[in-house]
Design an enzyme around this catalytic site. Structure first.
Site, PDB file in Angstrom:
ATOM      1  N   GLU A 149      15.249  -1.743  40.083  1.00 21.91           N
ATOM      2  CA  GLU A 149      16.192  -2.743  40.582  1.00 21.91           C
ATOM      3  C   GLU A 149      16.658  -2.391  41.996  1.00 21.91           C
ATOM      4  OE1 GLU A 149      16.546  -5.323  38.773  1.00 21.91           O
ATOM      5  OE2 GLU A 149      15.688  -4.520  36.933  1.00 21.91           O
ATOM      6  N   ASP A 217       7.745  -1.427  41.853  1.00 21.64           N
ATOM      7  CA  ASP A 217       7.233  -0.367  40.979  1.00 21.64           C
ATOM      8  C   ASP A 217       6.886   0.882  41.776  1.00 21.64           C
ATOM      9  OD1 ASP A 217       7.509  -1.691  38.624  1.00 21.64           O
ATOM     10  OD2 ASP A 217       5.415  -2.281  38.442  1.00 21.64           O
TER      11      ASP A 217
END
Length: 499
Positions: A149, A217
Site C-alpha cells: 500500500e 509488488d
C-alpha cells in the site's frame, strides 16, 4: 486503556453521496490484476513517484487526503485503541523509513471490520481492517500488505490513473472517480460501477492497473526486506489466501480489490528467492495485537472468547502461549471478572514489564479493582522516559482524571496534542478533564476540535459559540482564540460548500 469508541457506520450510498458532495474523498482502488506479468528482481526501478503532477499536485493531494480522512472519521466504524494504534504505526513507520524518498507524512488507522482488507488513499493515509490480523500468521505478512500500500502511495498511482483517464475519456472522469470511491467502500459495487463507467476504455484501465500492481509488488518487496521483514511472507500470505478462497462463490473484500491469481503467487515467490530463507524471531507485539483483536473486535462475546482462549491454553493449540494468556486476561476483564484477569496476566507482567500491551491491560485492571495509586505510580515512572508514547500518555492522563488530578491531566494532554493534533482519544480525555474541572468553555472547545476532525464543521461552530458564551468577558486572550477558531471553521465550511 479501554477507551475504544467507534463511529456509527452509515449506509454505503449515504457515505458515497457525502464524499461526492464534498469533493473530498477520492480513495485509491488497489485492484490487483489477474494478468501474468514478468518478474523483476533487480533494483533498477523507475523513479516515477512525482508522476501525475499535471492531474494532481502533491499539495492538492494532501489537502484532499486530509478532508477524506475527516470524512472517514465521521462515517466509518473506526477503532481508536491507543495500544493497537501504537503497534500499527510502529510497523508502518518501520517500512516508511526503509523506503526511498517517501512523498507524504504517512498516517495509519484501523477500521473496525472483520473483513480481510487494507487500502490506501490520497496524502499517505493507510487503512487496515482488524480482520487482516485475524487472518495473518506473522507480522511479516501484515508488513507485506502495508508495504504494498505504501508503494502505491509513493508511486502516485492514483494521480497517474486520474491523469491517464483524463487524457483518454475526459467526459467520464467525474463518474470514474466516484466509482473508485465506491470500489473501496463496497468492492463489488465499485468494480461493477467502474466497468459500466469506463465502457470502451475498460481494457486500458485494466492494463494500467496491472502495471501499477506489478510496480507496487516490486517496490513493496524492496521496502519489506530493507525494513528487516521476511521476503517470503508476501508469497506465503497470498498462497494461503488463494487456497482458502479458491472455491468460494463470494470472496472477501480483500480479494475483490486485491485478486490473487496463481501468477501473482509465483511472482512473489520468485522475487523472494533472491534472498536466503532464514528464521525470523516471533514478534511478541504482533501476537498480542492479534489476541487483542480476537478478544475485543472479532464480533464474539467476551464469554465466548474466554472459553476459546482457555481451550487453546489447555490443549496447547497455540504457537505462542503468552498471546493466549494475554487474550484470556482481556476476555476475563471484559466479562466483568477483573480479579481473575489480574491473576491471569500477572506472569506476563513479570515477563514483559515494559510491554505496552501488558501495561495497558494491567492499568485497566488496576483501575477496576481499586488500585489506582499503584497504576498511577507505574505509569508516572514510565512516562518519565516515554513522554510522547500514546499508550503511556493517554493511560496516565485517564488515571489522573479519575483521581481528580485534572490540572496535571490537562497539561499532559495539551503537550501530547502538540505532536498529535488528530488523536481522537486525547481530545475525548481533554474534554472530560475540562468538564471535571468545571471549565465549560474549554470543554466545548475540545468537543469542537473533535467534531472538526470528522468534517462536522457546523456542529463544531455551534460548540465554539457555546464556548464563547461560557468564557468570562475579561478573558480577552481566550475570547480572541475562540473567535479565530470560529472564523477558521467557517472558512473551511465555505470552502467545502464551494467544491
Amino acid at each position: 486503556m479501554n477507551l475504544l469508541f467507534c463511529n456509527k457506520p452509515v449506509g454505503i450510498k449515504s457515505v458515497f453521496r457525502k464524499l461526492r458532495m464534498t469533493g473530498a474523498s477520492v480513495l485509491l482502488m488497489l485492484a490487483l490484476s489477474p494478468a501474468s506479468l514478468a518478474v523483476s528482481t533487480g533494483n533498477n526501478l523507475p523513479d516515477i513517484g512525482t508522476a501525475g503532477l499535471s492531474a494532481l499536485t502533491l499539495e492538492k493531494e494532501r489537502v484532499i487526503g486530509d478532508l477524506s480522512m475527516r470524512q472517514i472519521r465521521g462515517s466509518y466504524p473506526l477503532v481508536h485503541d491507543p495500544v493497537l494504534q501504537e503497534h500499527l504505526e510502529t510497523v508502518g513507520y518501520r517500512i516508511v523509513t526503509a523506503t526511498k524518498n517517501p512523498i507524504h507524512p504517512f498516517k495509519f488507522f484501523w477500521v473496525n471490520e472483520t473483513s480481510i482488507n487494507a487500502f490506501a488513499f490520497f496524502g499517505g493515509h493507510i487503512g487496515v481492517h482488524v480482520g487482516l490480523y485475524l487472518y495473518a500468521d506473522t507480522e511479516s505478512q501484515i508488513a507485506s500488505v502495508v508495504a504494498h500500500e505504501i508503494a502505491h502511495v509513493n508511486q502516485r498511482h492514483l494521480a497517474r490513473r486520474i491523469e491517464s483517464q483524463m487524457q483518454n475519456q475526459p467526459a467520464t472522469i467525474g463518474a470514474a472517480l466516484g466509482s473508485i470511491i465506491l470500489a473501496v467502500i463496497a468492492p463489488q459495487a465499485g468494480i461493477a460501477a467502474l466497468q459500466t463507467t469506463l465502457g470502451v476504455s475498460q481494457q486500458m484501465t485494466i492494463n494500467f492497473t496491472r502495471k501499477n500492481e506489478a510496480e507496487a509488488d516490486r517496490i513493496g518487496m524492496q521496502a519489506l526486506v530493507a525494513a528487516g521483514y521476511d521476503p517470503y511472507a508476501a508469497a506465503d500470505f497470498f498462497e494461503k489466501m488463494a487456497a482458502q478462497y479458491r472455491y468460494v462463490s463470494t470472496p472477501p473484500a480483500f480479494l475483490l480489490t486485491h485478486p490473487i491469481p496463481e501468477s501473482r503467487v509465483a511472482d512473489a515467490e520468485l522475487r523472494a528467492q533472491q534472498f536466503p530463507r532464514k528464521a525470523y524471531p516471533v514478534s511478541v507485539d504482533f501476537e498480542f495485537a492479534k489476541a487483542r483483536i480476537e478478544a475485543r473486535y472479532s464480533g464474539k462475546t467476551a464469554k465466548i472468547m474466554e472459553v476459546e482462549f482457555e481451550r487453546r491454553i489447555k490443549k496447547k493449540e497455540t504457537s505462542f502461549e503468552d498471546s493466549a494468556i494475554y487474550g484470556l486476561a482481556l476476555a476475563q476483564f471484559d466479562a466483568g471478572n477483573a480479579k481473575k484477569a489480574r491473576a491471569t496476566i500477572k506472569p506476563l507482567l513479570t515477563k514483559y514489564p515494559r510491554n505496552l500491551f501488558v501495561i495497558d491491560a494491567i492499568t485497566d485492571i488496576d483501575m477496576s479493582t481499586g488500585n489506582q495509586q499503584a497504576a498511577e505510580a507505574r505509569l508516572a515512572d514510565i512516562y518519565g522516559y516515554m513522554p510522547n508514547n500514546q499508550v503511556i500518555t493517554l493511560n496516565y492522563a485517564n488515571i489522573l482524571i479519575q483521581q481528580n488530578k485534572t490540572n496535571e491531566a490537562v497539561d499532559i494532554l495539551n503537550r501530547f496534542r502538540v505532536k498529535n493534533p488528530e488523536n481522537m482519544v486525547a481530545l475525548n480525555l481533554l474534554s472530560d478533564a475540562y468538564q471535571k474541572q468545571g471549565n465549560t468553555a474549554m470543554h466545548y472547545s475540545a468537543m469542537a476540535d473533535r467534531l472538526a476532525l470528522m468534517l462536522q464543521y457546523d456542529q463544531a461552530i455551534t460548540m465554539l459559540e457555546r464556548a464563547l458564551r461560557a468564557t468570562p468577558d475579561d478573558n480577552n486572550i481566550e475570547i480572541v482564540k475562540l473567535e479565530a477558531k470560529v472564523r477558521q471553521f467557517r472558512n473551511e465550511l465555505a470552502r467545502l460548500k464551494a467544491m
